[in-house]
Motif scaffolding. Sequence first.
Motif, PDB file in Angstrom:
ATOM      1  N   ILE A 150       0.838  -1.209   0.000  1.00  0.00           N
ATOM      2  CA  ILE A 150       0.000   0.000   0.000  1.00  0.00           C
ATOM      3  C   ILE A 150       0.866   1.250   0.000  1.00  0.00           C
ATOM      4  CG2 ILE A 150      -1.676   1.334   1.337  1.00  0.00           C
ATOM      5  CD1 ILE A 150      -2.883  -1.323   2.271  1.00  0.00           C
ATOM      6  N   ALA A 151       1.920   1.261   0.810  1.00  0.00           N
ATOM      7  CA  ALA A 151       2.808   2.427   0.869  1.00  0.00           C
ATOM      8  C   ALA A 151       3.464   2.687  -0.488  1.00  0.00           C
ATOM      9  CB  ALA A 151       3.874   2.222   1.943  1.00  0.00           C
ATOM     10  N   THR A 152       3.861   1.630  -1.173  1.00  0.00           N
ATOM     11  CA  THR A 152       4.479   1.789  -2.495  1.00  0.00           C
ATOM     12  C   THR A 152       3.473   2.365  -3.490  1.00  0.00           C
ATOM     13  OG1 THR A 152       5.953  -0.082  -2.062  1.00  0.00           O
ATOM     14  CG2 THR A 152       5.690   0.585  -4.358  1.00  0.00           C
ATOM     15  N   CYS A 153       2.231   1.890  -3.416  1.00  0.00           N
ATOM     16  CA  CYS A 153       1.199   2.426  -4.304  1.00  0.00           C
ATOM     17  C   CYS A 153       0.912   3.891  -4.006  1.00  0.00           C
ATOM     18  CB  CYS A 153      -0.080   1.598  -4.185  1.00  0.00           C
ATOM     19  SG  CYS A 153       0.047  -0.059  -4.875  1.00  0.00           S
ATOM     20  N   GLN A 154       0.918   4.250  -2.726  1.00  0.00           N
ATOM     21  CA  GLN A 154       0.727   5.663  -2.374  1.00  0.00           C
ATOM     22  C   GLN A 154       1.854   6.515  -2.944  1.00  0.00           C
ATOM     23  OE1 GLN A 154      -1.969   6.761  -1.366  1.00  0.00           O
ATOM     24  NE2 GLN A 154      -2.570   6.205   0.699  1.00  0.00           N
TER      25      GLN A 154
ATOM     26  N   SER B 146      -7.611  12.166  -5.693  1.00  0.00           N
ATOM     27  CA  SER B 146      -7.933  11.062  -4.786  1.00  0.00           C
ATOM     28  C   SER B 146      -6.766  10.726  -3.879  1.00  0.00           C
ATOM     29  CB  SER B 146      -8.353   9.819  -5.590  1.00  0.00           C
ATOM     30  OG  SER B 146      -7.243   9.154  -6.154  1.00  0.00           O
ATOM     31  N   LYS B 147      -5.545  10.945  -4.349  1.00  0.00           N
ATOM     32  CA  LYS B 147      -4.368  10.608  -3.559  1.00  0.00           C
ATOM     33  C   LYS B 147      -4.074  11.638  -2.467  1.00  0.00           C
ATOM     34  CE  LYS B 147      -3.573   6.660  -5.173  1.00  0.00           C
ATOM     35  NZ  LYS B 147      -3.841   5.515  -4.287  1.00  0.00           N
ATOM     36  N   SER B 148      -4.782  12.753  -2.477  1.00  0.00           N
ATOM     37  CA  SER B 148      -4.575  13.741  -1.409  1.00  0.00           C
ATOM     38  C   SER B 148      -5.215  13.297  -0.103  1.00  0.00           C
ATOM     39  CB  SER B 148      -5.165  15.095  -1.820  1.00  0.00           C
ATOM     40  OG  SER B 148      -6.584  15.059  -1.750  1.00  0.00           O
ATOM     41  N   ARG B 149      -6.181  12.372  -0.210  1.00  0.00           N
ATOM     42  CA  ARG B 149      -6.940  11.896   0.950  1.00  0.00           C
ATOM     43  C   ARG B 149      -7.625  13.042   1.698  1.00  0.00           C
ATOM     44  NH1 ARG B 149      -6.298   7.694  -1.525  1.00  0.00           N
ATOM     45  NH2 ARG B 149      -6.024   5.639  -0.553  1.00  0.00           N
ATOM     46  N   SER B 150      -7.956  14.108   0.967  1.00  0.00           N
ATOM     47  CA  SER B 150      -8.708  15.206   1.566  1.00  0.00           C
ATOM     48  C   SER B 150     -10.116  14.739   1.885  1.00  0.00           C
ATOM     49  CB  SER B 150      -8.765  16.393   0.597  1.00  0.00           C
ATOM     50  OG  SER B 150      -9.734  17.326   1.024  1.00  0.00           O
ATOM     51  N   ARG B 151     -10.674  15.227   2.995  1.00  0.00           N
ATOM     52  CA  ARG B 151     -12.016  14.825   3.405  1.00  0.00           C
ATOM     53  C   ARG B 151     -13.096  15.718   2.790  1.00  0.00           C
ATOM     54  NH1 ARG B 151     -12.920  10.491   4.147  1.00  0.00           N
ATOM     55  NH2 ARG B 151     -14.590  10.773   5.657  1.00  0.00           N
TER      56      ARG B 151
ATOM     57  N   LEU C 183      -6.815   2.555   7.242  1.00  0.00           N
ATOM     58  CA  LEU C 183      -5.800   3.384   7.890  1.00  0.00           C
ATOM     59  C   LEU C 183      -4.455   3.284   7.173  1.00  0.00           C
ATOM     60  CD1 LEU C 183      -6.719   2.567  11.590  1.00  0.00           C
ATOM     61  CD2 LEU C 183      -7.168   4.709  10.378  1.00  0.00           C
ATOM     62  N   ASP C 184      -4.174   2.116   6.587  1.00  0.00           N
ATOM     63  CA  ASP C 184      -2.937   1.963   5.811  1.00  0.00           C
ATOM     64  C   ASP C 184      -2.957   2.809   4.552  1.00  0.00           C
ATOM     65  OD1 ASP C 184      -1.866   0.188   7.611  1.00  0.00           O
ATOM     66  OD2 ASP C 184      -2.386  -1.607   6.468  1.00  0.00           O
ATOM     67  N   GLY C 185      -4.172   3.093   4.021  1.00  0.00           N
ATOM     68  CA  GLY C 185      -4.283   3.929   2.830  1.00  0.00           C
ATOM     69  C   GLY C 185      -4.815   3.231   1.602  1.00  0.00           C
ATOM     70  N   THR C 186      -5.507   2.089   1.771  1.00  0.00           N
ATOM     71  CA  THR C 186      -6.048   1.413   0.599  1.00  0.00           C
ATOM     72  C   THR C 186      -7.124   2.258  -0.070  1.00  0.00           C
ATOM     73  OG1 THR C 186      -6.923  -0.680  -0.218  1.00  0.00           O
ATOM     74  CG2 THR C 186      -7.880   0.147   1.820  1.00  0.00           C
ATOM     75  N   ASP C 187      -7.257   2.102  -1.370  1.00  0.00           N
ATOM     76  CA  ASP C 187      -8.310   2.794  -2.110  1.00  0.00           C
ATOM     77  C   ASP C 187      -9.613   2.016  -2.078  1.00  0.00           C
ATOM     78  OD1 ASP C 187      -7.065   5.194  -3.860  1.00  0.00           O
ATOM     79  OD2 ASP C 187      -5.589   3.598  -3.657  1.00  0.00           O
TER      80      ASP C 187
ATOM     81  N   LYS D 187       3.726   5.941  -5.495  1.00  0.00           N
ATOM     82  CA  LYS D 187       3.706   5.991  -6.951  1.00  0.00           C
ATOM     83  C   LYS D 187       2.340   6.387  -7.502  1.00  0.00           C
ATOM     84  CE  LYS D 187       7.451   2.622  -7.310  1.00  0.00           C
ATOM     85  NZ  LYS D 187       8.407   3.553  -7.929  1.00  0.00           N
ATOM     86  N   MET D 188       1.433   6.760  -6.592  1.00  0.00           N
ATOM     87  CA  MET D 188       0.113   7.289  -6.951  1.00  0.00           C
ATOM     88  C   MET D 188      -0.677   6.309  -7.808  1.00  0.00           C
ATOM     89  SD  MET D 188       0.874  11.347  -7.344  1.00  0.00           S
ATOM     90  CE  MET D 188      -0.710  11.750  -6.649  1.00  0.00           C
ATOM     91  N   LYS D 189      -0.720   5.042  -7.373  1.00  0.00           N
ATOM     92  CA  LYS D 189      -1.505   4.024  -8.052  1.00  0.00           C
ATOM     93  C   LYS D 189      -2.588   3.511  -7.095  1.00  0.00           C
ATOM     94  CE  LYS D 189       1.105   4.069 -11.724  1.00  0.00           C
ATOM     95  NZ  LYS D 189       1.866   2.929 -12.258  1.00  0.00           N
ATOM     96  N   PRO D 190      -3.820   3.308  -7.589  1.00  0.00           N
ATOM     97  CA  PRO D 190      -4.871   2.769  -6.710  1.00  0.00           C
ATOM     98  C   PRO D 190      -4.549   1.346  -6.280  1.00  0.00           C
ATOM     99  CG  PRO D 190      -5.622   2.870  -8.993  1.00  0.00           C
ATOM    100  CD  PRO D 190      -4.303   3.572  -8.951  1.00  0.00           C
ATOM    101  N   VAL D 191      -4.986   0.991  -5.072  1.00  0.00           N
ATOM    102  CA  VAL D 191      -4.677  -0.326  -4.522  1.00  0.00           C
ATOM    103  C   VAL D 191      -5.923  -0.909  -3.856  1.00  0.00           C
ATOM    104  CG1 VAL D 191      -3.748   0.755  -2.424  1.00  0.00           C
ATOM    105  CG2 VAL D 191      -3.161  -1.622  -2.957  1.00  0.00           C
TER     106      VAL D 191
END
Length: 477
Positions: free
Chosen positions: A268-272, A394-399, A307-311, A274-278
């Motif tokens: 998940i961290a690698t996808c974040q 989407s990768k900004s994780r803004s609410r 919490l890890d950041g999955t899409d 490199k800005m790829k959905p996971v």
Amino acid sequence: MSRPRIEEASTKIVATVGPACNSVEKLIELIEAGADVFRINTAHGDRNQHEEVVNNIRQAAEQVGFKPGILLDLAGPKIRLGQLISDPLNCEIGATITFVRGDEPQNDHEMTSTYAKLIDELSTGDRVMLADGTVALKVEKVAADRAECRVTASGTVRSRQGINLPGVKLSVSAMRRTDVDNAIWAAQKGIDFISLSFVRKPEDVQSLKNLLASYDSTALVIAKIEKPEALEQLDAIVDASDGIMVARGDLGVEIDVAETPVAQKRIIATCQEKMKPVIVATQMLESMHTSSRPTRAEASDVANAILDGTDACMLSGETAIGNYPVKSVEMMNRILLCTEREMLKENIAGRYPNTRVHPITTAVTHAATNIAESIDAKLIVISTRSGDTAWIKSKSRSRVPTLGVSDSDATLRRLTLFWGIKPIKSAELDHTPEFIDQMCRWGRTHSDIKTGDQIVFVTGTGVVKKAQNMLIVHTVE
């Protein structure tokens, strides 16, 4: 239109279609419950059944007014047992199990395999895992037409169950003939996402991309990480792919199960970065096959993936063959919403370099997110023809609730996988008064937006080619 809704979860739900939910009526219920993407597993069923599922999904989408994405999961070179003489077979510790060539075992303790080269590629000391790792064998002797193994972990196996070979280097191709045929069919049907099983190197992904390109398909290729070799080349595979699936079922057998949570976080961290959905998949709400409620551990598992950041989180048997497909989606949606409410606001937009879209688009999108948060805007509206601008947001994780507005149905279905993006169709995408009024009306109808609230728009003037170079802060009249 009942969806998208402002209050729905930002993390997306992928639901696998199977006998428990393949009717139009049941698919409508799943969409209403929160399903964003439907997965078709080609390891089960035939072409006629897959064709019917696609038609039913699209019919359900028309009735609901919300177009979910469709993900076709290629089976890949999954190695399985052949037909057992004694089915099921109880394997006791210390017993001898022998793999033989062909497809006709001669006694209860002989097994065959769907992989013709299995005996050729086994060596003394290799481990063989059966039935999702519940039964373990150790190879003790290999001859020309047989491989004798000793049972080291007992359990029961059945015909056609999977065989995993941790640490064994196999020569099998990432795509079988049936996978190629299914990929071509998916391209012709306009499927949105195609996942490739048992990826071991970036070239596996590129082969599928080349095949799809030859049929003018714009489907996103999702690489499933379930082999140790994939972890060894993770960065390159993520670079080559459009998205990643953490396929924990086979991954947890191929590597030490104790290492699986750490591997998930690393992927998940690698996808974040490199800005790829996971997508995180397998056994997320496993007990809901037969129970109307998940275990506390399962609820925690889903929350930790968020919490890890999955899409996206994926349901497999829970929706495909379980007793409670709709309740499973509803429960996952509840966990997503509860977890997201407790998450601290976090903006990671500027942390990683991005090469996916025009740098002006990236800068404007980041600025729009920061401005929206600083002025407490009620909505961000992103005009996007390909979906890439919404991808960056989407990768900004803004609410701040965000609409991805496009005139392309294919782009809207693609947005169903992107965290926090609510797909909306509009024939008008430019910064015209009509477009702004349309989005304000949507906001009034679907949320509590009222006079005096502010909406941030990201759009383009056409001055900079292939870039969204305009940011508008609009006060609702």
